[in-house]
Design an enzyme around this catalytic site. Structure first.
Site, PDB file in Angstrom:
ATOM      1  N   GLY A  83       0.808  -1.206   0.000  1.00 33.01           N
ATOM      2  CA  GLY A  83       0.000   0.000   0.000  1.00 33.01           C
ATOM      3  C   GLY A  83       0.842   1.256   0.000  1.00 33.01           C
ATOM      4  N   ASP A 134      12.606  -8.081   5.376  1.00 35.95           N
ATOM      5  CA  ASP A 134      12.926  -7.173   4.270  1.00 35.95           C
ATOM      6  C   ASP A 134      13.903  -6.078   4.718  1.00 35.95           C
ATOM      7  OD1 ASP A 134      12.846  -6.337   1.683  1.00 35.95           O
ATOM      8  OD2 ASP A 134      10.786  -5.600   1.723  1.00 35.95           O
TER       9      ASP A 134
END
Lengths: 255, 303
Positions: free
Chosen positions: B35, B141
């Site tokens: 998003g 990540d």
């Protein structure tokens, strides 16, 4: 909910339009009917994909209850992994939503307050991670794909690493189309680990035929839960059986 | 599916469907895999609002952020403020609001303040990761884009990749991904994060441009080892970096300790050399000055 579900997917990697046989959109719908999700990745080089090609890719995924994306070869590995994972959670979400609907009556999960939905998401994630996953990768090896096959090979290997990293068991098979005699050739039968030696390019059929639809129909036959007419069963299932005897591990699988 | 961006510009002000909190969007901060993040004001408080394109992944992320916060004394990551839905253009979008973390992206910060800061910042990153690991999570990540520096402190920001130890890593970036470098799988292990820290360190020492060139080379460990050997800054830290690349560290603390030891021994070695350097410079310039003096006096004598 302690069941471990089996999720079945066909992942089509192509760069253009199907031009022979049954419509790939219809074939994808047929797969979905047998609880197999169809995901589609379009690979493009510098040239843009035709509008028709793009539409076909989108519609195939929609009919197959899966997802689609159009990417450059460099993005292929990551896209394969992402698309598969998202499609898995979508399938499980769908099942969970159905079950919740029975409990909640008419209202759906969207009508739950966000805190509850966060919990549902956690459960879906848990189920997805532990479920058994069967994926058939269906690779378009028509002549226009030649320049992209190196990236495809890389993506296949990379995907097998991702599958091995899951908590649940996974299997994959790799097929290419058009095939030598049939619409599709099984390049790697069901296996839990793909060796890097796979060479997709060596079997290039330089015809302009792209039988995406027929290939999907034949790929469906690789899933054991689908009942097959005898001649098809002989053609596709026997090598699988033999392979499972040596524990489904293929080494130096060069064609 | 082909785009992670929202199909329409978000309304400037909106209220949540469930909790009725009102938000005023001030600007876009950036886009992640799940998003877009906006800088907004809610009840006079500065917040970051992430509006999702995929409601499931967004809620999972909120879930992670919540789980990570269960440990109040050792909180890692921004505080989760609100989870709600936003209705616009006839569709419902999920979003969550979190504490706004001010700061500069790690790579931009390093470019500004210099490579000397890299090991210090990496020690901080390892400290944050150690806390996360102790709570049973892997960040997943790890990359400069997901780390902000403010007041000389690093903050981890995007929690979309946080995965339970033992599971598959939820989200990763190929440049920093152990499997892409053919150095292991994508199972969420502590060593997965530490590998990413090592690659990030290489990337920061090289700088954007040189790193982009390396990205086209074969992705395997020998490539990275060559880079470390050929770069002056990196070669000083080659031991901890290479150990992390080869998965030799079991915990973040271990890597931190060895990084600190290298840093310390380097600092102790530097001042002597630097003093010597300035002294040499002065002796040299005095010599030149005296030569000039000699020349000019000779010139005068001659005249």
């Amino acid at each position: 909910m302690n069941k471990t579900a089996t999720l079945r997917q066909i992942l089509v990697v192509t760069d253009g339009c199907s031009n022979v046989g049954i419509s790939p959109v219809a074939a994808a719908a047929l797969a979905r009917e047998q609880n197999i999700t169809v995901n589609v990745i379009g690979v493009i080089d510098r040239d843009e994909m035709s509008e028709q090609g793009e539409r076909e890719i989108r519609e195939m995924a929609k009919a197959g209850g899966g997802l689609s994306d159009i990417v450059y070869p460099a993005q292929l590995s990551q896209t394969v992994q992402m698309l598969t994972r998202k499609a898995m959670t979508r399938t499980i979400q769908h099942v969970v939503h159905q079950e919740l609907k029975e409990i909640l009556g008419d209202s759906s999960v969207v009508d739950l307050p966000p805190e509850k939905r966060v919990q549902v998401a956690g459960m879906v994630d848990e189920l997805g991670e532990r479920s058994h996953l069967d994926v058939v990768m269906l690779i378009d090896t028509s002549s226009s794909m030649k320049s992209k096959l190196k990236a495809v090979q890389q993506a296949i290997h990379d995907f097998s690493i991702s599958l091995r990293s899951r908590s649940g068991t996974s299997r994959m098979a790799v097929c290419s189309f058009p095939g030598k005699q049939k619409h599709l050739d099984v390049r790697i039968p069901w296996t839990e680990q793909v060796d890097k030696a796979l060479q997709l390019g060596s079997n290039l059929t330089m015809s302009g035929v792209t039988p995406t639809g027929p290939a999907i129909v034949e790929a469906i036959t690789l899933f054991e839960h689908v009942e097959l007419p005898a001649h098809l069963a002989d053609h596709y299932r026997s090598p699988v059986q033999r392979n499972q005897d040596d524990e489904g591990l293929l080494q130096d699988h060069v064609f | 599916m082909s785009s992670n961006r929202l199909p329409l510009p978000v309304p400037v002000t909106f209220s949540g469907k469930w909790n009725q909190k009102q938000y005023t969007i001030l600007k876009e901060l950036g886009s992640g895999a799940n998003g877009t993040v906006y800088f907004a004001v809610c009840n006079g408080r500065k917040v970051a609002v992430k509006i999702g394109t995929d409601p499931f992944d967004l809620l999972m992320e909120a879930n992670m952020l919540k789980s990570v916060q269960a440990h109040r004394q050792e909180r890692i990551g921004p505080e989760l403020i609100d989870v709600d839905d936003l209705m616009y253009a006839g569709r419902s979008y999920s979003y969550y609001a979190m504490e706004y973390v001010k700061g500069e992206r790690l790579d931009e910060y390093v470019e500004r303040v210099g490579a000397d800061w890299i090991p210090v910042l990496m020690v901080q990153v390892l400290n944050r990761l150690a806390v996360l690991h102790r709570q049973g999570w892997v960040f997943g990540d790890v990359k400069p884009d997901n780390i902000l520096v403010w007041n000389k402190q690093v903050h981890l920001i995007d929690f979309g990749g946080v995965s339970q130890i033992g599971r598959a890593v939820r989200q990763f970036t190929e440049d920093y991904d152990r499997a892409s470098w053919q150095a292991g799988d994508r199972r969420a292990e502590r060593s997965y994060d530490l590998f990413a820290v090592a690659v990030m360190m290489i990337c920061l020492f090289l700088g954007r441009q040189d790193w982009d060139r390396i990205r086209c080379q074969v992705r395997h460990l020998p490539t990275l080892c060559d880079i470390i050997r050929d770069n002056k800054g990196l070669s000083l830290y080659s031991e901890p970096i290479i150990k992390a690349l080869y998965g030799k560290y079991v915990t973040a603390e271990e890597m931190k300790r060895e990084l600190l030891e290298t840093l310390r021994s380097r600092v102790q070695a530097t001042p002597a050399r630097k003093d010597g350097g300035t002294l040499d410079f002065w002796i040299g310039s005095l010599f030149v000055a005296s030569l000039l003096l000699l020349a000019s006096s000779l010139y005068y004598l001659w005249m």
